[in-house]
Design a protein around this motif. Sequence first.
Motif, short mmCIF file in Angstrom:
data_model
loop_
_atom_site.label_atom_id
_atom_site.label_comp_id
_atom_site.label_asym_id
_atom_site.label_seq_id
_atom_site.Cartn_x
_atom_site.Cartn_y
_atom_site.Cartn_z
N UNK A 69 0.91 -0.88 -0.21
CA UNK A 69 0.41 0.01 -0.29
C UNK A 69 0.95 1.12 -0.10
N UNK A 70 1.24 1.95 -1.16
CA UNK A 70 2.17 2.85 -1.36
C UNK A 70 3.17 3.20 -1.65
N UNK A 71 4.19 4.03 -2.41
CA UNK A 71 5.20 4.23 -3.61
C UNK A 71 5.91 5.02 -2.30
N UNK A 72 6.63 4.02 -1.74
CA UNK A 72 7.93 4.40 -0.70
C UNK A 72 8.64 5.07 -1.31
N UNK A 73 9.27 6.26 -0.92
CA UNK A 73 10.81 6.87 -1.07
C UNK A 73 12.32 5.49 -1.15
N UNK A 74 12.11 5.53 0.16
CA UNK A 74 13.25 4.19 0.25
C UNK A 74 12.94 2.94 -0.54
N UNK A 75 12.23 2.63 -1.32
CA UNK A 75 12.09 1.60 -2.51
C UNK A 75 13.23 2.10 -3.72
N UNK A 76 12.29 3.14 -4.13
CA UNK A 76 13.36 3.75 -4.72
C UNK A 76 14.99 4.54 -4.35
N UNK A 77 15.08 4.47 -3.40
CA UNK A 77 16.21 5.19 -2.56
C UNK A 77 17.22 4.07 -2.80
N UNK A 78 16.58 2.90 -3.12
CA UNK A 78 18.34 1.62 -3.24
C UNK A 78 18.54 1.17 -4.76
N UNK A 79 17.83 2.25 -5.54
CA UNK A 79 18.63 2.72 -7.22
C UNK A 79 18.94 3.34 -7.44
N UNK A 80 20.15 3.82 -7.02
CA UNK A 80 20.07 5.14 -7.29
C UNK A 80 20.96 6.04 -8.34
N UNK A 81 21.06 4.49 -9.70
CA UNK A 81 21.99 4.77 -10.64
C UNK A 81 20.54 4.55 -11.18
N UNK A 82 19.43 4.51 -11.16
CA UNK A 82 18.22 4.31 -12.65
C UNK A 82 18.21 5.57 -13.42
N UNK A 83 18.10 4.52 -14.80
CA UNK A 83 18.07 5.54 -15.64
C UNK A 83 16.71 5.70 -16.43
N UNK A 84 16.47 3.97 -16.27
CA UNK A 84 14.40 3.78 -17.29
C UNK A 84 13.71 2.90 -16.18
N UNK A 85 12.77 3.07 -15.93
CA UNK A 85 12.19 2.98 -14.75
C UNK A 85 11.00 2.62 -15.58
N UNK A 86 11.30 2.45 -17.22
CA UNK A 86 9.48 2.02 -17.75
C UNK A 86 8.86 0.75 -17.53
N UNK A 87 7.68 0.93 -16.92
CA UNK A 87 6.89 -0.40 -16.41
C UNK A 87 7.49 -1.08 -15.92
N UNK A 88 8.34 -0.57 -14.94
CA UNK A 88 9.00 -1.88 -14.68
C UNK A 88 8.31 -2.63 -12.93
N UNK A 89 7.23 -1.92 -12.47
CA UNK A 89 6.27 -2.81 -11.82
C UNK A 89 4.88 -2.95 -12.27
N UNK A 90 4.86 -3.38 -13.20
CA UNK A 90 3.51 -3.37 -14.24
C UNK A 90 2.91 -4.70 -13.93
N UNK A 91 1.86 -4.64 -13.33
CA UNK A 91 1.07 -5.96 -13.32
C UNK A 91 1.18 -6.31 -11.87
N UNK A 92 1.99 -5.60 -10.98
CA UNK A 92 2.33 -6.10 -9.14
C UNK A 92 1.05 -5.40 -8.60
#
Length: 186
Positions: A110-133
């Motif tokens: 429940x919710x999109x947490x900052x800590x989830x994205x902080x784990x991947x600091x070099x991310x360039x492309x997040x297209x459809x990463x969590x589609x269907x979750x």
Amino acid sequence: NVNFFNCTSLERIKGINLVTSNGSTFKECSNLISIEGSVTYSGTPYQAFLGCRKLTGLPTLDLSGVTNSSEMFYYCSSLNYNQMLSILSELSNCTGFWRTFCQCTGISHNGWEKSMFDRIPKAVNLDRTFEGTNIRGQIEHGVFDNLPDLKSVSNLFEGKATGYIPPNLFKNNTKLTNVYNLFSGC
């Protein structure tokens, strides 16, 4: 190199110690429940676990050398949220996340947490990463603050964001060029 591609009768692998950059290693092992041992990937292990629908027991993963995790866990529908967080932590040097956890229906939160994205600091492309979750809900303020190289987020929150869009959502993302369908269906 070891490859278990399409071993649909395989349920368990014990004592593996695999170091590879090859994708499709466990692809379509649809009845695989657990892998015991260690697996180290580097480069672009495209579709490494794709279609491992019953996989709940992950090996010790070293993904620090992975630069692109496209479709790596696609259709791993038995993975849970905590396993996803652990995998994301291992992908800290990865830049490409196209459909990494696509159709992983067991991933629920429940919710999109900052800590989830902080784990991947070099991310360039997040297209459809969590589609269907089943990650749905409010986007936490500052969710992308620590992703300065982020360029593309198409369909990232498609049908899954609720509440309000935080102010200054992309304040630190000066390289961002693609937001196609970011909030489509919300």
